[in-house]
Design a protein around this motif. Sequence first.
Motif, PDB file in Angstrom:
ATOM      1  N   GLN A  13     -32.443   3.466 -10.113  1.00 17.10           N
ATOM      2  CA  GLN A  13     -31.125   3.976 -10.464  1.00 17.10           C
ATOM      3  C   GLN A  13     -31.185   5.493 -10.666  1.00 17.10           C
ATOM      4  OE1 GLN A  13     -28.426   2.108 -10.366  1.00 17.10           O
ATOM      5  NE2 GLN A  13     -29.686   0.323  -9.850  1.00 17.10           N
ATOM      6  N   LEU A  14     -30.323   6.204  -9.958  1.00 18.02           N
ATOM      7  CA  LEU A  14     -30.283   7.661 -10.045  1.00 18.02           C
ATOM      8  C   LEU A  14     -29.200   8.109 -11.022  1.00 18.02           C
ATOM      9  CD1 LEU A  14     -30.565   8.514  -6.248  1.00 18.02           C
ATOM     10  CD2 LEU A  14     -32.275   9.074  -7.983  1.00 18.02           C
ATOM     11  N   GLU A  15     -29.482   9.181 -11.748  1.00 19.65           N
ATOM     12  CA  GLU A  15     -28.474   9.745 -12.650  1.00 19.65           C
ATOM     13  C   GLU A  15     -27.414  10.492 -11.849  1.00 19.65           C
ATOM     14  OE1 GLU A  15     -30.475  12.184 -15.456  1.00 19.65           O
ATOM     15  OE2 GLU A  15     -31.661  10.539 -16.326  1.00 19.65           O
ATOM     16  N   ASN A  16     -27.838  11.152 -10.803  1.00 20.09           N
ATOM     17  CA  ASN A  16     -26.927  11.914  -9.948  1.00 20.09           C
ATOM     18  C   ASN A  16     -27.318  11.688  -8.487  1.00 20.09           C
ATOM     19  OD1 ASN A  16     -25.508  13.511 -12.140  1.00 20.09           O
ATOM     20  ND2 ASN A  16     -27.631  14.185 -12.469  1.00 20.09           N
ATOM     21  N   ALA A  17     -26.394  11.975  -7.599  1.00 20.22           N
ATOM     22  CA  ALA A  17     -26.693  11.861  -6.173  1.00 20.22           C
ATOM     23  C   ALA A  17     -27.799  12.847  -5.793  1.00 20.22           C
ATOM     24  CB  ALA A  17     -25.430  12.137  -5.353  1.00 20.22           C
ATOM     25  N   VAL A  18     -28.677  12.416  -4.904  1.00 16.57           N
ATOM     26  CA  VAL A  18     -29.821  13.236  -4.494  1.00 16.57           C
ATOM     27  C   VAL A  18     -29.807  13.369  -2.973  1.00 16.57           C
ATOM     28  CG1 VAL A  18     -32.330  13.449  -4.486  1.00 16.57           C
ATOM     29  CG2 VAL A  18     -31.169  12.433  -6.462  1.00 16.57           C
ATOM     30  N   LEU A  19     -30.095  14.583  -2.508  1.00 20.54           N
ATOM     31  CA  LEU A  19     -30.168  14.827  -1.075  1.00 20.54           C
ATOM     32  C   LEU A  19     -31.398  14.163  -0.463  1.00 20.54           C
ATOM     33  CD1 LEU A  19     -29.177  18.594  -0.817  1.00 20.54           C
ATOM     34  CD2 LEU A  19     -27.918  16.649   0.141  1.00 20.54           C
ATOM     35  N   GLY A  20     -31.256  13.755   0.804  1.00 21.51           N
ATOM     36  CA  GLY A  20     -32.371  13.137   1.512  1.00 21.51           C
ATOM     37  C   GLY A  20     -33.577  14.043   1.594  1.00 21.51           C
ATOM     38  N   GLU A  21     -33.330  15.389   1.704  1.00 16.09           N
ATOM     39  CA  GLU A  21     -34.451  16.329   1.778  1.00 16.09           C
ATOM     40  C   GLU A  21     -35.316  16.255   0.527  1.00 16.09           C
ATOM     41  OE1 GLU A  21     -31.077  18.307   4.131  1.00 16.09           O
ATOM     42  OE2 GLU A  21     -31.354  16.854   2.519  1.00 16.09           O
ATOM     43  N   GLY A  35     -32.745   4.441   0.825  1.00 17.36           N
ATOM     44  CA  GLY A  35     -31.542   4.863   0.129  1.00 17.36           C
ATOM     45  C   GLY A  35     -30.335   4.122   0.675  1.00 17.36           C
ATOM     46  N   GLN A  36     -29.343   3.892  -0.188  1.00 17.36           N
ATOM     47  CA  GLN A  36     -28.141   3.184   0.229  1.00 17.36           C
ATOM     48  C   GLN A  36     -27.064   4.173   0.658  1.00 17.36           C
ATOM     49  OE1 GLN A  36     -26.146   0.725  -2.762  1.00 17.36           O
ATOM     50  NE2 GLN A  36     -25.970  -0.914  -1.230  1.00 17.36           N
ATOM     51  N   THR A  37     -26.521   3.959   1.851  1.00 19.09           N
ATOM     52  CA  THR A  37     -25.485   4.838   2.376  1.00 19.09           C
ATOM     53  C   THR A  37     -24.130   4.477   1.753  1.00 19.09           C
ATOM     54  OG1 THR A  37     -24.931   3.365   4.222  1.00 19.09           O
ATOM     55  CG2 THR A  37     -26.751   4.912   4.554  1.00 19.09           C
ATOM     56  N   GLN A  94     -28.108  13.684   4.213  1.00 24.38           N
ATOM     57  CA  GLN A  94     -27.449  12.542   3.588  1.00 24.38           C
ATOM     58  C   GLN A  94     -27.669  12.570   2.079  1.00 24.38           C
ATOM     59  OE1 GLN A  94     -25.048  10.364   3.325  1.00 24.38           O
ATOM     60  NE2 GLN A  94     -25.671   9.098   5.071  1.00 24.38           N
ATOM     61  N   ARG A  95     -26.661  12.155   1.304  1.00 23.78           N
ATOM     62  CA  ARG A  95     -26.776  12.079  -0.151  1.00 23.78           C
ATOM     63  C   ARG A  95     -26.835  10.606  -0.565  1.00 23.78           C
ATOM     64  NH1 ARG A  95     -25.318  17.085  -2.412  1.00 23.78           N
ATOM     65  NH2 ARG A  95     -25.033  16.118  -4.468  1.00 23.78           N
ATOM     66  N   TYR A  96     -27.687  10.324  -1.553  1.00 26.12           N
ATOM     67  CA  TYR A  96     -27.892   8.936  -1.996  1.00 26.12           C
ATOM     68  C   TYR A  96     -27.690   8.823  -3.506  1.00 26.12           C
ATOM     69  CZ  TYR A  96     -30.125   8.679   2.594  1.00 26.12           C
ATOM     70  OH  TYR A  96     -30.383   8.761   3.939  1.00 26.12           O
ATOM     71  N   ARG A  97     -27.024   7.746  -3.908  1.00 31.11           N
ATOM     72  CA  ARG A  97     -26.829   7.462  -5.332  1.00 31.11           C
ATOM     73  C   ARG A  97     -27.648   6.260  -5.793  1.00 31.11           C
ATOM     74  NH1 ARG A  97     -22.861  10.093  -7.909  1.00 31.11           N
ATOM     75  NH2 ARG A  97     -21.445  11.368  -6.653  1.00 31.11           N
ATOM     76  N   THR A  98     -28.134   5.476  -4.827  1.00 27.63           N
ATOM     77  CA  THR A  98     -28.925   4.295  -5.158  1.00 27.63           C
ATOM     78  C   THR A  98     -30.143   4.233  -4.242  1.00 27.63           C
ATOM     79  OG1 THR A  98     -26.905   3.110  -5.771  1.00 27.63           O
ATOM     80  CG2 THR A  98     -28.875   1.785  -5.433  1.00 27.63           C
ATOM     81  N   LEU A  99     -31.283   3.949  -4.846  1.00 31.32           N
ATOM     82  CA  LEU A  99     -32.531   3.863  -4.094  1.00 31.32           C
ATOM     83  C   LEU A  99     -33.229   2.542  -4.390  1.00 31.32           C
ATOM     84  CD1 LEU A  99     -34.013   7.408  -4.862  1.00 31.32           C
ATOM     85  CD2 LEU A  99     -32.681   6.757  -2.847  1.00 31.32           C
ATOM     86  N   GLN A 100     -34.189   2.186  -3.526  1.00 31.29           N
ATOM     87  CA  GLN A 100     -35.082   1.075  -3.798  1.00 31.29           C
ATOM     88  C   GLN A 100     -36.430   1.356  -3.151  1.00 31.29           C
ATOM     89  OE1 GLN A 100     -33.179  -2.423  -2.174  1.00 31.29           O
ATOM     90  NE2 GLN A 100     -33.754  -1.963  -0.060  1.00 31.29           N
ATOM     91  N   ALA A 101     -37.471   0.880  -3.796  1.00 29.19           N
ATOM     92  CA  ALA A 101     -38.829   1.038  -3.275  1.00 29.19           C
ATOM     93  C   ALA A 101     -39.415  -0.352  -3.082  1.00 29.19           C
ATOM     94  CB  ALA A 101     -39.690   1.850  -4.232  1.00 29.19           C
ATOM     95  N   GLY A 102     -40.280  -0.487  -2.096  1.00 33.39           N
ATOM     96  CA  GLY A 102     -40.848  -1.799  -1.835  1.00 33.39           C
ATOM     97  C   GLY A 102     -42.244  -1.743  -1.250  1.00 33.39           C
ATOM     98  N   VAL A 103     -42.977  -2.834  -1.403  1.00 28.67           N
ATOM     99  CA  VAL A 103     -44.291  -2.993  -0.801  1.00 28.67           C
ATOM    100  C   VAL A 103     -44.358  -4.400  -0.236  1.00 28.67           C
ATOM    101  CG1 VAL A 103     -45.400  -3.788  -2.943  1.00 28.67           C
ATOM    102  CG2 VAL A 103     -46.791  -2.748  -1.135  1.00 28.67           C
ATOM    103  N   GLN A 104     -45.008  -4.546   0.903  1.00 24.06           N
ATOM    104  CA  GLN A 104     -45.069  -5.850   1.569  1.00 24.06           C
ATOM    105  C   GLN A 104     -45.966  -6.807   0.794  1.00 24.06           C
ATOM    106  OE1 GLN A 104     -44.889  -5.518   5.812  1.00 24.06           O
ATOM    107  NE2 GLN A 104     -46.226  -7.304   6.104  1.00 24.06           N
ATOM    108  N   VAL A 138     -37.641  12.432  -8.782  1.00 25.64           N
ATOM    109  CA  VAL A 138     -36.251  12.495  -8.309  1.00 25.64           C
ATOM    110  C   VAL A 138     -35.247  12.133  -9.400  1.00 25.64           C
ATOM    111  CG1 VAL A 138     -36.963  11.988  -5.944  1.00 25.64           C
ATOM    112  CG2 VAL A 138     -36.268  10.106  -7.453  1.00 25.64           C
ATOM    113  N   GLY A 139     -35.735  11.857 -10.601  1.00 22.98           N
ATOM    114  CA  GLY A 139     -34.838  11.529 -11.698  1.00 22.98           C
ATOM    115  C   GLY A 139     -34.243  10.145 -11.602  1.00 22.98           C
ATOM    116  N   ALA A 140     -35.082   9.165 -11.276  1.00 20.19           N
ATOM    117  CA  ALA A 140     -34.615   7.787 -11.138  1.00 20.19           C
ATOM    118  C   ALA A 140     -35.269   6.902 -12.190  1.00 20.19           C
ATOM    119  CB  ALA A 140     -34.930   7.253  -9.744  1.00 20.19           C
ATOM    120  N   SER A 141     -34.640   5.767 -12.457  1.00 21.00           N
ATOM    121  CA  SER A 141     -35.177   4.800 -13.425  1.00 21.00           C
ATOM    122  C   SER A 141     -35.538   3.512 -12.700  1.00 21.00           C
ATOM    123  CB  SER A 141     -34.138   4.502 -14.513  1.00 21.00           C
ATOM    124  OG  SER A 141     -33.777   5.683 -15.199  1.00 21.00           O
ATOM    125  N   PRO A 142     -36.835   3.200 -12.606  1.00 24.86           N
ATOM    126  CA  PRO A 142     -37.248   1.979 -11.905  1.00 24.86           C
ATOM    127  C   PRO A 142     -37.157   0.744 -12.798  1.00 24.86           C
ATOM    128  CG  PRO A 142     -39.175   3.212 -12.611  1.00 24.86           C
ATOM    129  CD  PRO A 142     -37.978   4.037 -13.002  1.00 24.86           C
TER     130      PRO A 142
END
Length: 382
Positions: A126-134, A155-157, A169-179, A206-210
């Motif tokens: 969960q991001l506090e603010n939108a973050v650029l893809g760069e 990132g979710q479009t 692109q700017r993202y407000r929601t992210l997810q990380a994963g491993v197989q 990036v200022g996110a809360s996992p």
Amino acid sequence: MSTLQISLAIIGGLVLAAVVAYNAWIARKSAPRTASERGHDSRFHATSRFEDTASPADGNLQEGVSGRIDPVLGDGFEGMSGGEGMADEGHQAPSRGGPVTLNQMVNPADKKAGLDALIDVIIPLQLENAVLGESLLGALPGTRRVGSKPFAVEGQTPTGEWETPRTGQRYRTLQAGVQLANRSGALNDIEFSEFVVKVQAFADAVGASPDFPDMRAEVARARELDAFASAHDAQLGFTLRARSAAWSPGYVAQHAYRLGFLAGSLPGRMVLPGSQGHAPILSLTFDPQAAMADDPEQSALRDIALALEVTHVPRSEQPFVRMREIASFLAEAMDGAVTDDAGHLLSRDTMDHIGADLESLYDALDSRDLAAGSHQARRLFS
């Protein structure tokens, strides 16, 4: 000179001529068969387009082989035993199809990575603010693997789709994963801990809360998935052996081109492209040293291998049916025998039994939403 001496001289000359002719005939018979002048380039370089190609699906190859192919299925898939040889039968050459390009072998859209709860541990960020893809790309760890498992961040479009972060692109929601599992085995405790460390470092940057899941539950899920995959991994291999004269690389390639094969990126490897952008259906391989020889036409091949990654090819492609037809046609056309790795011939009954077992495997994969040829199946069985 007496009549007897003249007769002996004539007989000696005839014997000498017969010996020379016999040796020339033996040398010609033992030389590898080469591609005809009307055949394709035998040097086996990859090219973007081959004309005059055909697929067994276009022309209905008749069934039957003099010989047998070695079935090699993955662990946990039983029932592949040797049988008696088949009687030779005539074959019709496949009809001509249109040109096939290397671009048709892989659908670019299918290359796109996508986390899936079926085969991945997924952690919401969960991001506090939108973050650029760069910014996200700059914060990613140097390696996209955790142990032997692929690691990814998405990132979710605005339209709700998940994608690998991209510039602009700017993202407000992210997810990380491993197989959870692949052919190297199941995700273990150490790999899960490494995954948590990487995700936490990225989140801090990036200022996110996992939101981390329970490690024991995810590792148990990985082991269960790995057990299923190990029991249903199937790689089928046939060997085509020369009966008499050896083959040159060009001779093999000439026949393979006519069946729709394309030269692969590695010497001594050809692939049969799938339809609708699917991965290649079959691969045909032979000694790479022979393919790279200064004069490939003088290189002698006694056998070639035909292989099918069962879990990587959709059932709709009928890969085993086509593999069987192609093996039969090549055996007939090149005077070869289809055998297993030990040189045993495959009977028609054995071929039928393999086909029935493969149908059962397809059904088992479908029941787990891991259909052969799907993006999830190709990731799991890699």
